[in-house]
Design a protein around this motif. Sequence first.
Motif, PDB file in Angstrom:
ATOM      1  N   ILE A  38     -21.235   4.236 -10.261  1.00 57.20           N
ATOM      2  CA  ILE A  38     -21.028   4.396  -8.816  1.00 57.20           C
ATOM      3  C   ILE A  38     -19.697   5.108  -8.544  1.00 57.20           C
ATOM      4  O   ILE A  38     -19.559   5.845  -7.566  1.00 57.20           O
ATOM      5  N   THR A  39     -18.738   4.885  -9.428  1.00 55.94           N
ATOM      6  CA  THR A  39     -17.453   5.565  -9.262  1.00 55.94           C
ATOM      7  C   THR A  39     -17.603   7.058  -9.551  1.00 55.94           C
ATOM      8  O   THR A  39     -17.045   7.904  -8.845  1.00 55.94           O
ATOM      9  N   LEU A  40     -18.393   7.377 -10.596  1.00 51.81           N
ATOM     10  CA  LEU A  40     -18.608   8.788 -10.918  1.00 51.81           C
ATOM     11  C   LEU A  40     -19.466   9.470  -9.856  1.00 51.81           C
ATOM     12  O   LEU A  40     -19.230  10.620  -9.499  1.00 51.81           O
ATOM     13  N   PHE A  41     -20.476   8.753  -9.387  1.00 49.51           N
ATOM     14  CA  PHE A  41     -21.391   9.329  -8.389  1.00 49.51           C
ATOM     15  C   PHE A  41     -21.443   8.427  -7.162  1.00 49.51           C
ATOM     16  O   PHE A  41     -22.377   7.641  -7.002  1.00 49.51           O
ATOM     17  N   PRO A  42     -20.457   8.535  -6.279  1.00 46.24           N
ATOM     18  CA  PRO A  42     -20.420   7.639  -5.108  1.00 46.24           C
ATOM     19  C   PRO A  42     -21.675   7.753  -4.243  1.00 46.24           C
ATOM     20  O   PRO A  42     -21.987   6.837  -3.478  1.00 46.24           O
ATOM     21  N   GLU A  43     -22.391   8.878  -4.383  1.00 42.71           N
ATOM     22  CA  GLU A  43     -23.593   9.059  -3.545  1.00 42.71           C
ATOM     23  C   GLU A  43     -24.609   7.938  -3.779  1.00 42.71           C
ATOM     24  O   GLU A  43     -25.389   7.617  -2.878  1.00 42.71           O
ATOM     25  N   ILE A  44     -24.609   7.350  -4.986  1.00 40.36           N
ATOM     26  CA  ILE A  44     -25.548   6.263  -5.276  1.00 40.36           C
ATOM     27  C   ILE A  44     -25.433   5.203  -4.187  1.00 40.36           C
ATOM     28  O   ILE A  44     -26.417   4.659  -3.709  1.00 40.36           O
ATOM     29  N   ARG A 104      -5.556   7.773  -8.648  1.00 40.42           N
ATOM     30  CA  ARG A 104      -6.024   6.609  -7.894  1.00 40.42           C
ATOM     31  C   ARG A 104      -7.072   5.830  -8.681  1.00 40.42           C
ATOM     32  O   ARG A 104      -7.303   4.656  -8.436  1.00 40.42           O
ATOM     33  N   TYR A 105      -7.681   6.493  -9.660  1.00 43.39           N
ATOM     34  CA  TYR A 105      -8.678   5.780 -10.458  1.00 43.39           C
ATOM     35  C   TYR A 105      -8.033   4.767 -11.392  1.00 43.39           C
ATOM     36  O   TYR A 105      -8.652   3.768 -11.747  1.00 43.39           O
ATOM     37  N   VAL A 106      -6.773   5.028 -11.766  1.00 43.22           N
ATOM     38  CA  VAL A 106      -6.054   4.027 -12.557  1.00 43.22           C
ATOM     39  C   VAL A 106      -5.859   2.771 -11.718  1.00 43.22           C
ATOM     40  O   VAL A 106      -6.089   1.647 -12.169  1.00 43.22           O
ATOM     41  N   VAL A 107      -5.442   2.972 -10.459  1.00 41.57           N
ATOM     42  CA  VAL A 107      -5.257   1.833  -9.569  1.00 41.57           C
ATOM     43  C   VAL A 107      -6.580   1.092  -9.395  1.00 41.57           C
ATOM     44  O   VAL A 107      -6.635  -0.141  -9.442  1.00 41.57           O
ATOM     45  N   LEU A 108      -7.662   1.863  -9.233  1.00 39.57           N
ATOM     46  CA  LEU A 108      -8.977   1.241  -9.075  1.00 39.57           C
ATOM     47  C   LEU A 108      -9.316   0.396 -10.300  1.00 39.57           C
ATOM     48  O   LEU A 108      -9.791  -0.739 -10.175  1.00 39.57           O
ATOM     49  N   ALA A 109      -9.042   0.964 -11.490  1.00 37.55           N
ATOM     50  CA  ALA A 109      -9.338   0.220 -12.718  1.00 37.55           C
ATOM     51  C   ALA A 109      -8.534  -1.073 -12.751  1.00 37.55           C
ATOM     52  O   ALA A 109      -9.045  -2.120 -13.160  1.00 37.55           O
ATOM     53  N   ILE A 110      -7.281  -1.001 -12.275  1.00 33.49           N
ATOM     54  CA  ILE A 110      -6.464  -2.224 -12.253  1.00 33.49           C
ATOM     55  C   ILE A 110      -7.072  -3.242 -11.294  1.00 33.49           C
ATOM     56  O   ILE A 110      -7.198  -4.426 -11.617  1.00 33.49           O
ATOM     57  N   ILE A 111      -7.486  -2.765 -10.106  1.00 34.15           N
ATOM     58  CA  ILE A 111      -8.079  -3.686  -9.128  1.00 34.15           C
ATOM     59  C   ILE A 111      -9.318  -4.348  -9.724  1.00 34.15           C
ATOM     60  O   ILE A 111      -9.519  -5.564  -9.615  1.00 34.15           O
ATOM     61  N   ILE A 112     -10.144  -3.537 -10.411  1.00 34.38           N
ATOM     62  CA  ILE A 112     -11.366  -4.081 -10.993  1.00 34.38           C
ATOM     63  C   ILE A 112     -11.045  -5.115 -12.079  1.00 34.38           C
ATOM     64  O   ILE A 112     -11.672  -6.174 -12.141  1.00 34.38           O
ATOM     65  N   SER A 113     -10.008  -4.826 -12.877  1.00 32.36           N
ATOM     66  CA  SER A 113      -9.637  -5.820 -13.898  1.00 32.36           C
ATOM     67  C   SER A 113      -9.136  -7.100 -13.244  1.00 32.36           C
ATOM     68  O   SER A 113      -9.436  -8.201 -13.713  1.00 32.36           O
ATOM     69  N   ILE A 114      -8.385  -6.944 -12.141  1.00 31.06           N
ATOM     70  CA  ILE A 114      -7.908  -8.147 -11.442  1.00 31.06           C
ATOM     71  C   ILE A 114      -9.108  -8.977 -10.985  1.00 31.06           C
ATOM     72  O   ILE A 114      -9.149 -10.194 -11.157  1.00 31.06           O
ATOM     73  N   TYR A 115     -10.117  -8.294 -10.428  1.00 24.77           N
ATOM     74  CA  TYR A 115     -11.298  -9.013  -9.960  1.00 24.77           C
ATOM     75  C   TYR A 115     -12.023  -9.692 -11.110  1.00 24.77           C
ATOM     76  O   TYR A 115     -12.533 -10.801 -10.968  1.00 24.77           O
ATOM     77  N   LEU A 116     -12.065  -9.011 -12.252  1.00 23.91           N
ATOM     78  CA  LEU A 116     -12.749  -9.585 -13.406  1.00 23.91           C
ATOM     79  C   LEU A 116     -12.066 -10.885 -13.839  1.00 23.91           C
ATOM     80  O   LEU A 116     -12.715 -11.885 -14.134  1.00 23.91           O
ATOM     81  N   VAL A 117     -10.720 -10.857 -13.821  1.00 23.10           N
ATOM     82  CA  VAL A 117      -9.970 -12.051 -14.220  1.00 23.10           C
ATOM     83  C   VAL A 117     -10.113 -13.143 -13.158  1.00 23.10           C
ATOM     84  O   VAL A 117     -10.421 -14.296 -13.458  1.00 23.10           O
ATOM     85  N   LEU A 118      -9.920 -12.761 -11.883  1.00 17.61           N
ATOM     86  CA  LEU A 118     -10.009 -13.761 -10.813  1.00 17.61           C
ATOM     87  C   LEU A 118     -11.396 -14.382 -10.762  1.00 17.61           C
ATOM     88  O   LEU A 118     -11.551 -15.567 -10.494  1.00 17.61           O
ATOM     89  N   GLY A 119     -12.403 -13.546 -11.059  1.00 18.76           N
ATOM     90  CA  GLY A 119     -13.789 -14.016 -11.025  1.00 18.76           C
ATOM     91  C   GLY A 119     -14.024 -15.150 -11.997  1.00 18.76           C
ATOM     92  O   GLY A 119     -14.962 -15.927 -11.836  1.00 18.76           O
ATOM     93  N   SER A 175       0.822  -1.208   0.000  1.00 20.11           N
ATOM     94  CA  SER A 175       0.000   0.000   0.000  1.00 20.11           C
ATOM     95  C   SER A 175       0.857   1.259   0.000  1.00 20.11           C
ATOM     96  O   SER A 175       0.465   2.258  -0.600  1.00 20.11           O
ATOM     97  N   SER A 176       2.057   1.213   0.630  1.00 18.66           N
ATOM     98  CA  SER A 176       2.867   2.437   0.559  1.00 18.66           C
ATOM     99  C   SER A 176       3.443   2.606  -0.842  1.00 18.66           C
ATOM    100  O   SER A 176       3.566   3.718  -1.359  1.00 18.66           O
ATOM    101  N   TRP A 177       3.734   1.465  -1.506  1.00 20.61           N
ATOM    102  CA  TRP A 177       4.221   1.539  -2.888  1.00 20.61           C
ATOM    103  C   TRP A 177       3.134   2.103  -3.810  1.00 20.61           C
ATOM    104  O   TRP A 177       3.371   3.009  -4.595  1.00 20.61           O
ATOM    105  N   MET A 178       1.920   1.567  -3.634  1.00 19.01           N
ATOM    106  CA  MET A 178       0.798   2.042  -4.435  1.00 19.01           C
ATOM    107  C   MET A 178       0.532   3.517  -4.164  1.00 19.01           C
ATOM    108  O   MET A 178       0.256   4.296  -5.077  1.00 19.01           O
ATOM    109  N   GLY A 179       0.600   3.886  -2.855  1.00 20.30           N
ATOM    110  CA  GLY A 179       0.339   5.269  -2.491  1.00 20.30           C
ATOM    111  C   GLY A 179       1.369   6.215  -3.099  1.00 20.30           C
ATOM    112  O   GLY A 179       1.072   7.368  -3.402  1.00 20.30           O
ATOM    113  N   GLY A 180       2.596   5.717  -3.298  1.00 18.00           N
ATOM    114  CA  GLY A 180       3.656   6.554  -3.825  1.00 18.00           C
ATOM    115  C   GLY A 180       3.666   6.641  -5.347  1.00 18.00           C
ATOM    116  O   GLY A 180       4.425   7.411  -5.917  1.00 18.00           O
ATOM    117  N   LEU A 181       2.834   5.822  -5.984  1.00 15.09           N
ATOM    118  CA  LEU A 181       2.807   5.844  -7.449  1.00 15.09           C
ATOM    119  C   LEU A 181       2.296   7.186  -7.951  1.00 15.09           C
ATOM    120  O   LEU A 181       1.383   7.773  -7.379  1.00 15.09           O
TER     121      LEU A 181
END
Lengths: 435, 160
Positions: free
Chosen positions: A419-425, A320-335, A310-316
């Motif tokens: 939901i990412t664009l409008f977190p209030e949802i 942060r939305y790029v990181v989020l997109a990567i996490i989501i792609s990881i989930y899509l593959v793992l799924g 997390s400190s490495w990611m935080g220092g990138l």
Amino acid sequence: MSPILAGIIGSALLVFFLFLGMPIAFVMMFVGFLGIGYLASINAALPVVAKTIYETASYYPYTIIPLFILMGGFAGNAGITRELYETFDKWFRRLPGGLSIATITTCAFFAALSGSSVAASAAMGTIAIPEMRRFNYSPKLAVGTVAAGGTLSFLIPPSLGFVIYGMLTEQSIGKLLISGIIPGILLSSTFILIIVFMVRKNPGLAPSNPEGVSFKEKLLALKGVWETIIVFMIVMGGIYLGFINPTEAGAIGALALFVIILLKRRLTLQNLFASLFEAARISVLVLFLVAGANVFSYFLALSTIPMAVSSWMGGLEVSRYVVLAIIISIYLVLGCFLDAISMMVLTLPVIFPVVKALGFDPIWFGVVCVIMMEAGLITPPVGLNVYTLAGVVKDVPMQTIFRGAAPFLLSMIAVVILITLFPEIALFLPSMMGR
Amino acid sequence: MNIKYLIRRINYYVCGAGMCLLIPLMLLTAGDVVGRKLFSKTIPGSFELSEYILAVFILLGAAYTQQVKGHVGVDFLTARLSPRVQTLCNILTLSLSLFIISIVIWQGWIEGIRERTVSDMLRIPQSPFRLLVAIGGFLLWLELLLDLVDSVGKLKRRAL
């Protein structure tokens, strides 16, 4: 060997044994045990697994798991699925793809009573598919609708997905459950939009049912819905107002459905035992996974990997939305390869600290995470809902179900983007909660 | 063959006994809320009773869950291997599972007999419930052993 290297080797071992087919709970306990033995001492490692199992199995908030599963089982036994389906069929018959729309709506309502998506897929497979066949719906659309609709149980509360996310990340389960309501409605609506769009484009997919329904009949049909609405209001309303905690809500919901079964005289010993065995099997599976995850997380914490990542990611130097997109792609593959619960248990110990370090709201990420888990239920080659459905509808090949469900994957992605664009949802309702 | 049948039956009934506690758990929790909210009266010790019930329910159900292959694993890769290699993988992973569960039984037993705590309200000793880790673990171990014997048998039959 540095702790980080030990952690990496441990994680590699975990993946290796995982792919050899070792039950996930036991792999995590085994590798965690070895790792703690190496990084701390063997005397520290020996009691860890037994202790963790007892502490997980006797932790009061976890009683919610069997209670939520019991709710779904009882709702199924009470015949609520069929009643809902008959009601929504009458209401949506004249729309393009009416039976598919009725299927999605029924799944959404059933999801308001049930926490497990497999139960919904199995029940709808036996009810909705014969009906859609009778009206010559394309098999691809019919099975795809049921497979996708079944995933709604994972998002619409009561939902096992949020409970497990809350357990693993120590977030308020009540807030998580409430945060799933609006995204759940949104996702159901986009499912329906996709059906309407597909049928408009290709009317041959779903020939319409010529029998009209009078308005009076429609009104009378609404009686199939009130039980669901009342139980949902008591359970979620109670949580929302801070009147009861989620565990108590689970007990009251299960009891209410039990009373409904008794009133309808639908209680058979066989059904009751089936529901109880189901609750036992899934609860044991979940709590052993969580115990395994706790042992493994302890090892990971000793290895300092989550902090380093997390400190490495935080220092990138990226958004942060790029990181989020990567996490989501990881989930899509793992799924594609893991079932939803195992996926959360395996990834959250590392991914959650990263998400927090990036400043995302933990409740909001819970919703994103649960939607991605839902996607995993219908992606090939391993989609739990598709497998369940293939077991119920034996004459439709598995590939057809996967292809039928694919369009609905798009709406899941669309909802995640929204939901990412409008977190209030996701965050509006929980922010207004009583407690 | 008979021993195998006997163990599987025992585990089935043990899980059945544990799971029946789910109904009292439901009634207890619901009764406690209704009592507290409507009559300002709680059921004493309902919290700790719930915890004990959950422990019994989960620990006694572990073996049955293995019986119905409920402890999920990833099999899409091994499913593509030859049956012989599949069996070998099974033997390896089952042996490792047996190893870690043996440690659970051993340490669960030590922890269980050492435990002197009683619950806050009803003063129910925790020790018997802690010992269930060893007992439930042992039943799970037997179930895993049966699977291992099956796999080894398969391998032998192929070798002949």
